[in-house]
Design a protein around this motif. Structure first.
Motif, PDB file in Angstrom:
ATOM      1  N   GLY A 118       0.446  -0.993  -0.056  1.00 49.52           N
ATOM      2  CA  GLY A 118      -0.024  -0.204  -0.333  1.00 49.52           C
ATOM      3  C   GLY A 118       0.771   1.407  -0.112  1.00 49.52           C
ATOM      4  N   MET A 119       2.227   1.252   0.196  1.00 52.10           N
ATOM      5  CA  MET A 119       3.076   2.255  -0.123  1.00 52.10           C
ATOM      6  C   MET A 119       3.600   2.618  -1.476  1.00 52.10           C
ATOM      7  SD  MET A 119       5.830   1.216   3.598  1.00 52.10           S
ATOM      8  CE  MET A 119       6.252   0.197   2.181  1.00 52.10           C
ATOM      9  N   SER A 120       3.092   4.232  -1.458  1.00 48.28           N
ATOM     10  CA  SER A 120       3.378   4.380  -2.745  1.00 48.28           C
ATOM     11  C   SER A 120       4.241   5.818  -3.368  1.00 48.28           C
ATOM     12  CB  SER A 120       1.600   4.371  -3.576  1.00 48.28           C
ATOM     13  OG  SER A 120       1.463   5.486  -3.308  1.00 48.28           O
ATOM     14  N   CYS A 121       4.448   6.222  -2.124  1.00 50.69           N
ATOM     15  CA  CYS A 121       5.145   7.600  -2.430  1.00 50.69           C
ATOM     16  C   CYS A 121       5.419   8.122  -1.016  1.00 50.69           C
ATOM     17  CB  CYS A 121       4.212   9.054  -2.724  1.00 50.69           C
ATOM     18  SG  CYS A 121       2.633   9.420  -1.954  1.00 50.69           S
ATOM     19  N   GLN A 122       7.183   9.132  -1.674  1.00 47.95           N
ATOM     20  CA  GLN A 122       7.170   9.531  -0.489  1.00 47.95           C
ATOM     21  C   GLN A 122       6.855   9.661   0.971  1.00 47.95           C
ATOM     22  OE1 GLN A 122      10.998   8.205  -1.104  1.00 47.95           O
ATOM     23  NE2 GLN A 122      10.729   9.571   0.624  1.00 47.95           N
TER      24      GLN A 122
END
Length: 69
Positions: free
Chosen positions: A10-14
């Protein structure tokens, strides 16, 4: 100190990286947290007596991500 690599979906960005690193890093007993966004992994070094793995997983899940070990 224990070292554990968690698989986090689910992590996609900074912003995701920052949210996980800050929330887990604030737990008493956590020495270091490193998010590997491209690999969907989080490396954690921690003292199990102060920050049980279940608490670390719960903290990441509270940020809205799915954790597997």
């Amino acid at each position: 100190m224990e070292n554990q690599t968690l698989h986090v979906q689910g992590m996609s960005c900074q912003h995701c990286v920052q949210a996980v690193e800050e929330s887990v890093g604030q737990l008493d007993g956590v020495a270091s947290v490193t998010v590997h966004l491209n690999d969907a992994k989080v490396d954690v070094q921690f003292d199990e007596t102060k920050a049980p793995l279940t608490k670390i997983v719960e903290t990441i899940e509270d940020q809205g991500y799915d954790v597997t070990q």
